[in-house]
Scaffold this active site. Structure first.
Site, short mmCIF file in Angstrom:
data_model
loop_
_atom_site.label_atom_id
_atom_site.label_comp_id
_atom_site.label_asym_id
_atom_site.label_seq_id
_atom_site.Cartn_x
_atom_site.Cartn_y
_atom_site.Cartn_z
CD GLU A 42 -7.08 -33.76 33.40
OE1 GLU A 42 -7.12 -34.89 32.89
OE2 GLU A 42 -6.64 -32.77 32.80
CB CYS A 201 -1.75 -37.26 17.13
SG CYS A 201 -1.48 -38.96 16.63
CB CYS A 217 5.63 -40.87 14.10
SG CYS A 217 3.97 -41.58 14.15
#
Length: 373
Positions: A42, A201, A217
């Site tokens: 991360e 996206c 959306c």
């Protein structure tokens, strides 16, 4: 806020189902609930492409296989392995966080996002990712990719650079997680949000036809998904010009200095930095035996600015006594108590900025080629 919003359970379920079939599954940090490995991935992935992280993650784990090994290492060792990943404050925070986990928590990562977020360099989204992946906590992530996904899905007109807008989006993101979400579902959902932002996206070419939540959306319904997220005014990009004199002793040693703890290349080793090259030109012409080789300048892009770097190879004679004593050169930009002489091999083992490392490696290669002729 506009758009036909799916009920929270439907949004969550759609992302989970999509990720299990279409999401990414072959990355080396997936399929584990080891918080050390998840945390490392991360941190590396913050503002860095997966393809770049793949080149570093395995090497880093081979040298630092667990949090105890990382905590016991020197900061220079960590920075040396991090060199090229950029955003070097992440490496310093990574090292400090490992030491905090060992000192405060007996070498075990806390299991709640709230406690994880108190550790150095772990923000709310990274804490949520660790807690969701490793411990099944019902906590939503909200990194840059996920902000983009949700801002488009909600057709959110707020400027997300505003703290109030970010807090509101956090609350919305959390409301999308059902109360009975299992640990396995949380892992798939968290990975699914990341995968949507990274592969579907995307910032400039969203693939709405492949999106599992496209039906609700708002940005797609408006016919202009790339109009979201809304952006505030951005500062114009600027260029900073630096001259980098590499002082070289007769025995081949290089003078490098530790950069300040804040700012560009913070905490790394580099040649002195001059914003005005005039003193260097005067210095090189001032005494016999000195030479300054002005090499080809080049541009190194940072996130919000460019560095125009002018490397200069400066050779200077030093007496045997000065060399033995490690005396700092009396030269422009040199700060004696911040630097030291290093052999080329020693220097390349330090934490160096990527463009400096590339330059120094090229010098070593050129010297090797010359000596073999």
């Amino acid at each position: 806020m506009s758009g036909s919003v799916l009920p929270p359970r439907d949004f969550f379920s759609a992302v989970v189902a999509w990720q299990r079939v279409h999401g990414r599954h072959g990355l080396p940090w997936q399929g584990t609930r080891d918080p050390y490995r998840v945390w490392l991935s991360e941190v590396m992935l913050q503002q860095t492409q997966v393809t770049t992280v793949l080149r570093y993650y395995g090497r880093f784990l081979a040298r630092f296989p667990d949090v105890q090994t990382l905590a016991a290492a020197s900061l220079d060792e960590v920075l040396a392995l991090w060199s090229g990943l950029g955003y070097y404050s992440r490496a310093r925070h990574l090292h400090a966080c490992a030491q905090a986990v060992v000192a405060r928590h007996g070498g075990r990562f806390p299991e709640s996002a709230q406690v994880l977020a108190t550790l150095p360099g772990i923000g709310d989204s990274t804490a949520a990712a660790i807690a969701a992946f490793c411990f099944g906590e019902r906590r939503s992530i909200l990194d840059g990719n996920v902000r983009r996904v949700l801002a488009r899905w909600l057709a959110l007109d707020d400027d997300l650079s505003r703290p109030a807008a970010q807090r509101a989006l956090w609350a919305t993101a959390q409301s999308l997680i059902p109360d009975d979400a299992t640990a396995d579902a949380m892992a798939a959902y968290t990975q699914g949000l990341m995968d949507l932002g990274a592969t579907v996206c995307t910032r400039t070419r969203p693939r709405c036809d492949a999106c599992p939540v496209a039906a609700g959306c708002g940005a797609r319904a408006a016919g202009a998904p790339t109009a979201w997220p809304r952006r505030g005014r951005t500062a114009p990009r600027r260029t900073i010009a630096w001259c980098l004199p590499l002082y070289v002793r007769d025995d081949g040693a290089w003078w490098l200095q530790r950069r300040p703890a804040r700012g560009i290349w913070a905490g790394l080793w580099a040649p002195p930095v001059l914003e005005d090259e005039t003193p260097l030109r005067a210095w090189s012409a001032d005494a016999p035996g000195r030479s300054a080789q002005w090499m080809a300048a080049f541009t190194h892009a940072l996130t919000h600015r460019d560095l125009r770097l002018q490397p200069v190879l400066c050779r200077l004679p030093l007496s045997a006594a000065d060399a033995a004593a490690g005396t700092a050169p009396q030269a422009p930009g040199v700060v004696a108590d911040q630097g030291a002489w290093w052999s080329p091999a020693e220097a390349l083992a330090l934490g160096l900025p990527a463009p400096v490392r590339s330059w120094l490696q090229a010098l070593v290669s050129d010297d090797a080629a010359s000596s073999s002729r």
